[in-house]
Design a protein around this motif. Structure first.
Motif, PDB file in Angstrom:
ATOM      1  N   GLU A  44     -22.653  -3.512   9.350  1.00  0.00           N
ATOM      2  CA  GLU A  44     -22.126  -4.800   9.779  1.00  0.00           C
ATOM      3  C   GLU A  44     -20.732  -4.708  10.396  1.00  0.00           C
ATOM      4  OE1 GLU A  44     -20.323  -7.227   6.316  1.00  0.00           O
ATOM      5  OE2 GLU A  44     -21.774  -5.893   5.333  1.00  0.00           O
ATOM      6  N   TYR A  45     -20.173  -3.489  10.453  1.00  0.00           N
ATOM      7  CA  TYR A  45     -18.782  -3.341  10.862  1.00  0.00           C
ATOM      8  C   TYR A  45     -18.662  -2.917  12.319  1.00  0.00           C
ATOM      9  CZ  TYR A  45     -18.150  -3.454   5.826  1.00  0.00           C
ATOM     10  OH  TYR A  45     -18.180  -3.830   4.513  1.00  0.00           O
ATOM     11  N   PRO A  46     -17.917  -3.670  13.132  1.00  0.00           N
ATOM     12  CA  PRO A  46     -17.654  -3.249  14.510  1.00  0.00           C
ATOM     13  C   PRO A  46     -16.925  -1.900  14.514  1.00  0.00           C
ATOM     14  CG  PRO A  46     -17.053  -5.549  14.206  1.00  0.00           C
ATOM     15  CD  PRO A  46     -17.326  -4.994  12.843  1.00  0.00           C
ATOM     16  N   CYS A  47     -17.298  -1.023  15.462  1.00  0.00           N
ATOM     17  CA  CYS A  47     -16.705   0.310  15.466  1.00  0.00           C
ATOM     18  C   CYS A  47     -16.759   0.911  16.860  1.00  0.00           C
ATOM     19  CB  CYS A  47     -17.436   1.235  14.488  1.00  0.00           C
ATOM     20  SG  CYS A  47     -19.186   1.467  14.902  1.00  0.00           S
ATOM     21  N   ASN A  48     -15.967   1.934  17.039  1.00  0.00           N
ATOM     22  CA  ASN A  48     -16.015   2.755  18.235  1.00  0.00           C
ATOM     23  C   ASN A  48     -15.656   4.174  17.850  1.00  0.00           C
ATOM     24  OD1 ASN A  48     -15.948   3.873  20.808  1.00  0.00           O
ATOM     25  ND2 ASN A  48     -13.948   3.038  21.312  1.00  0.00           N
ATOM     26  N   ASP A  49     -16.664   5.040  17.788  1.00  0.00           N
ATOM     27  CA  ASP A  49     -16.499   6.479  17.581  1.00  0.00           C
ATOM     28  C   ASP A  49     -16.061   6.851  16.170  1.00  0.00           C
ATOM     29  OD1 ASP A  49     -16.871   9.008  18.659  1.00  0.00           O
ATOM     30  OD2 ASP A  49     -14.758   9.251  19.188  1.00  0.00           O
ATOM     31  N   TYR A  50     -16.223   5.950  15.207  1.00  0.00           N
ATOM     32  CA  TYR A  50     -15.912   6.280  13.816  1.00  0.00           C
ATOM     33  C   TYR A  50     -17.035   5.787  12.919  1.00  0.00           C
ATOM     34  CZ  TYR A  50     -11.376   8.132  14.945  1.00  0.00           C
ATOM     35  OH  TYR A  50     -10.371   8.924  15.455  1.00  0.00           O
ATOM     36  N   ASP A  51     -17.540   6.684  12.068  1.00  0.00           N
ATOM     37  CA  ASP A  51     -18.649   6.384  11.169  1.00  0.00           C
ATOM     38  C   ASP A  51     -18.131   5.981   9.790  1.00  0.00           C
ATOM     39  OD1 ASP A  51     -20.390   7.258  13.186  1.00  0.00           O
ATOM     40  OD2 ASP A  51     -20.398   9.324  12.413  1.00  0.00           O
ATOM     41  N   LEU A  52     -18.954   5.238   9.068  1.00  0.00           N
ATOM     42  CA  LEU A  52     -18.682   4.889   7.681  1.00  0.00           C
ATOM     43  C   LEU A  52     -19.362   5.910   6.775  1.00  0.00           C
ATOM     44  CD1 LEU A  52     -17.610   2.960   5.477  1.00  0.00           C
ATOM     45  CD2 LEU A  52     -19.754   1.670   5.706  1.00  0.00           C
ATOM     46  N   LEU A  53     -18.561   6.576   5.923  1.00  0.00           N
ATOM     47  CA  LEU A  53     -19.119   7.556   5.004  1.00  0.00           C
ATOM     48  C   LEU A  53     -19.409   6.973   3.635  1.00  0.00           C
ATOM     49  CD1 LEU A  53     -17.036  10.761   5.836  1.00  0.00           C
ATOM     50  CD2 LEU A  53     -19.090   9.853   6.937  1.00  0.00           C
ATOM     51  N   ASP A  54     -18.523   6.118   3.150  1.00  0.00           N
ATOM     52  CA  ASP A  54     -18.776   5.470   1.863  1.00  0.00           C
ATOM     53  C   ASP A  54     -17.889   4.240   1.728  1.00  0.00           C
ATOM     54  OD1 ASP A  54     -20.054   5.013  -0.529  1.00  0.00           O
ATOM     55  OD2 ASP A  54     -19.638   7.001  -1.352  1.00  0.00           O
ATOM     56  N   TYR A  55     -18.234   3.407   0.752  1.00  0.00           N
ATOM     57  CA  TYR A  55     -17.550   2.130   0.552  1.00  0.00           C
ATOM     58  C   TYR A  55     -17.629   1.761  -0.921  1.00  0.00           C
ATOM     59  CZ  TYR A  55     -17.311  -2.971   0.171  1.00  0.00           C
ATOM     60  OH  TYR A  55     -17.006  -4.258  -0.228  1.00  0.00           O
ATOM     61  N   ILE A  56     -16.517   1.218  -1.466  1.00  0.00           N
ATOM     62  CA  ILE A  56     -16.506   0.677  -2.823  1.00  0.00           C
ATOM     63  C   ILE A  56     -15.906  -0.726  -2.762  1.00  0.00           C
ATOM     64  CG2 ILE A  56     -15.810   1.013  -5.219  1.00  0.00           C
ATOM     65  CD1 ILE A  56     -15.246   3.902  -4.628  1.00  0.00           C
ATOM     66  N   SER A  57     -16.586  -1.686  -3.346  1.00  0.00           N
ATOM     67  CA  SER A  57     -16.099  -3.064  -3.332  1.00  0.00           C
ATOM     68  C   SER A  57     -14.928  -3.224  -4.292  1.00  0.00           C
ATOM     69  CB  SER A  57     -17.218  -4.023  -3.728  1.00  0.00           C
ATOM     70  OG  SER A  57     -17.518  -3.902  -5.116  1.00  0.00           O
ATOM     71  N   LEU A  58     -14.155  -4.275  -4.072  1.00  0.00           N
ATOM     72  CA  LEU A  58     -13.029  -4.575  -4.956  1.00  0.00           C
ATOM     73  C   LEU A  58     -13.500  -4.890  -6.370  1.00  0.00           C
ATOM     74  CD1 LEU A  58     -10.886  -6.695  -2.504  1.00  0.00           C
ATOM     75  CD2 LEU A  58     -10.267  -4.477  -3.452  1.00  0.00           C
ATOM     76  N   GLU A  59     -14.639  -5.529  -6.483  1.00  0.00           N
ATOM     77  CA  GLU A  59     -15.156  -5.851  -7.819  1.00  0.00           C
ATOM     78  C   GLU A  59     -15.504  -4.578  -8.581  1.00  0.00           C
ATOM     79  OE1 GLU A  59     -18.576  -8.668  -9.891  1.00  0.00           O
ATOM     80  OE2 GLU A  59     -17.836  -9.116  -7.871  1.00  0.00           O
ATOM     81  N   GLU A  60     -16.073  -3.580  -7.880  1.00  0.00           N
ATOM     82  CA  GLU A  60     -16.348  -2.304  -8.527  1.00  0.00           C
ATOM     83  C   GLU A  60     -15.057  -1.619  -8.949  1.00  0.00           C
ATOM     84  OE1 GLU A  60     -19.727   0.196  -6.713  1.00  0.00           O
ATOM     85  OE2 GLU A  60     -19.106  -1.130  -5.062  1.00  0.00           O
ATOM     86  N   ILE A  61     -14.016  -1.781  -8.163  1.00  0.00           N
ATOM     87  CA  ILE A  61     -12.744  -1.114  -8.452  1.00  0.00           C
ATOM     88  C   ILE A  61     -12.022  -1.766  -9.624  1.00  0.00           C
ATOM     89  CG2 ILE A  61     -10.418  -0.685  -7.530  1.00  0.00           C
ATOM     90  CD1 ILE A  61     -11.784  -0.350  -4.771  1.00  0.00           C
ATOM     91  N   GLY A  62     -11.935  -3.102  -9.603  1.00  0.00           N
ATOM     92  CA  GLY A  62     -11.102  -3.748 -10.604  1.00  0.00           C
ATOM     93  C   GLY A  62     -11.653  -5.010 -11.212  1.00  0.00           C
TER      94      GLY A  62
END
Length: 406
Positions: A44-62
């Motif tokens: 869902e993220y607009p991008c140009n030449d950069y891939d998403l490797l991983d993501y952690i939500s704020l709720e998971e963090i804290g």
């Protein structure tokens, strides 16, 4: 948010040096990104030449009510493993990103006092230094070597030492070649009126107050200077982003800091943060409020610092949206800009001498809009040897991204 289907293959590093790959044993970890940047989007993220490797939500963090702020990184000199330090209103969370598509939350160092939207962290050698605008927070000192032995994550960490020689601070600055930390934006009612403090950390468990400089700094960079101005080579130079101007100070002698010069610029609203090019010739600055108050597109201001005693305005670069610029860092010929609602923008500065900057990539963690508002990316850290880049988003959480095809 995403359904992960990952293929992880280990292959021998034939043409790569040890630091070129992801793995501390010298092997290369070949990965399939969580979301590859294709046709202008990574998921869902607009991008140009950069891939998403991983993501952690704020709720998971804290948990519920968590908001993101600063981030920084640490590469363990013992085994080259990579760790992210993710700041929130509740504390600093430590994340193992050595395998960047399967990151692991190791634990959190909670705030000393109360929650605060402003928390910043820097690393010197194997120690993290954490400050906050939370009342009476002081500086938390944390031995990062403890991250090597976490067996049942996530855990609750405690600081190794709490320095209380000041209360709140907006940010903290470190010159990696010297054993000092420099809290900035402390209380204006103190001796140094919110200017940088000089704290000796040769022994991290016994910080020593060595004074400061009277001139409020919102942010700063401190370097051991090795640029074109031969008069100041080898000296320790502080460049303060001081609300209405940039100030250059020789702090080699902590008992006698010397202001070399100051420079402002047109349409100044809030001189926020800046960074040297690697040759120390140019200083790239962001003004945090000019987009909001002047109706400008993202403005990046470039100064020629060839002569530290006589800095001059070089030129302004305008981005493609009205998004507010926050923090920016130089690595090689790329300037990585945390651009709030416009995400992270990657700017080619190889032709900066000829007053040309070109956007060559981006990853937008805040797809809702690119308005002049304080949502989206707070910080980006591009200095991991592997090429992994971490991003902290105020509203969304923690991202690991990487240049496509690299």
């Amino acid at each position: 948010m995403f359904k992960k289907l990952l293929l992880v293959v280990f292959i021998a590093a034939i043409s790569c040096t040890k630091n070129d790959g992801f793995q501390p044993n010298g092997d290369v970890l070949s990965i399939i990104p969580l979301e590859k940047c294709e046709n202008g989007f990574a998921g869902e993220y607009p991008c140009n030449d950069y891939d998403l490797l991983d993501y952690i939500s704020l709720e998971e963090i804290g948990g519920i009510g968590t908001k993101g702020n600063d981030c920084w990184g640490w590469t363990d000199p013992l085994d080259n493993k990579e760790y992210a330090l993710m700041g929130t209103n509740k504390g600093i969370t430590f994340i193992d990103i050595t395998n960047p598509t399967e990151v692991v939350i190791l634990g959190t160092l909670a705030t000393r006092t109360v929650n605060s939207s402003w928390r910043d962290v820097k690393v010197h050698n194997t120690v993290a230094y954490v400050v906050s605008e939370a009342a009476d927070h002081g500086m938390q000192i944390f031995n990062l070597e403890k991250l090597r032995n976490v067996t049942n994550p996530p855990v609750v960490f405690e600081s190794d030492y709490d320095y209380t020689g000041f209360g709140s601070a907006h940010n903290i600055v470190i010159n990696k070649t010297k054993d000092y930390v420099y809290p900035v934006g402390t209380t204006r009612s103190g001796t140094y009126k919110g200017g940088p403090l000089f704290i000796n950390i040769e022994d991290p468990a016994n910080p020593i107050d060595e004074g400061g400089f009277i001139n409020y700094s919102h942010d700063a960079q401190v370097v051991t200077y090795n640029g074109p101005d031969t008069e100041h080579q080898g000296k320790e130079i502080l460049i303060g982003s001081n609300e209405v101007e940039v100030v250059i100070v020789d702090i080699t002698d902590k008992s006698n800091p010397i202001k070399l010069s100051a420079i402002s610029y047109s349409n100044v609203e809030y001189t926020h943060q800046g960074w040297f090019t690697e040759d120390f010739k140019y200083f790239i600055l962001g003004d945090e409020l000019d987009e909001l108050r002047k109706g400008l597109n993202t403005r990046t201001i470039v100064f020629d610092f060839t002569d530290l005693d006589n800095p001059v305005h070089h030129f302004d670069y305008s981005g493609s949206s009205a998004a507010v610029d926050h923090n920016g860092y130089v690595k090689g010929n790329t300037y990585y800009l945390a651009n709030y609602t416009a995400g992270v923008r990657m700017l080619d500065i190889s032709n900066i001498e000829n007053k040309t900057i070109t956007e060559v990539g981006y990853f937008d963690t805040y797809p809702d809009n690119d308005m002049a508002a304080f949502n989206g990316v707070w910080n980006v850290y591009p200095y991991f040897p592997s090429g992994n880049i971490i991003v902290s988003d105020i509203n969304s959480g923690f991202f690991v991204i990487r240049k496509s095809g690299s």
